[in-house]
Design a protein around this motif. Structure first.
Motif: not given
Length: 134
Positions: A12-13, A31, A35, A39-40, A70, A84-85, A88, A93
């Protein structure tokens, strides 16, 4: 939310942010609500020195600008970390894609770097710049 490194090989990121900055923390909390942890991996650079060490990121560098790592090993800094955030997060997006489509990433990166440098200087001048782990 636990930000300690649980799996060095996580797919994951990894996002490194300054948890000591009220503006930064507020944005990251926003954020995080949008999410999943899958994912992060959020890393508060004020608290999680082990993860900074694991990735070879100096705390001063992380304080100066937002960093993301990444799963493929690429470092993203500044606006590219935010993009990049956003990629996700379904709700954001479209914004990441629009920035890239309109080729706004470079001008936004220059603006971000100016803002980030001023923020860092202000923190250090106000003696709030804590770099115990540089």
């Amino acid at each position: 939310m636990d930000t300690t490194l649980t799996r060095p090989d996580a797919k994951r990121l990894h996002v490194f942010y300054d948890g000591g900055c009220p503006l930064c923390s507020r944005e990251i909390r926003h954020y995080q609500r949008l999410t999943s942890e899958a994912a992060i991996h959020w890393v508060d650079i004020q608290r999680d020195h082990a993860t900074l060490d694991h990735f070879g990121l100096r705390q001063e560098d992380a304080m100066r600008r937002m960093h993301a790592y990444r799963p493929d090993g690429e470092w993203l800094i500044g606006v590219y970390a935010f993009l990049a955030i956003w990629l996700q997060i379904p709700r954001y997006r479209w914004a990441a894609r629009l920035v890239r489509l309109l080729r706004l990433d470079r001008p936004l990166q220059r603006l971000y770097h100016r803002w980030a440098e001023r923020r860092f200087e202000r923190l250090c001048n106000d003696e709030r710049c804590k770099l115990p782990h540089s």
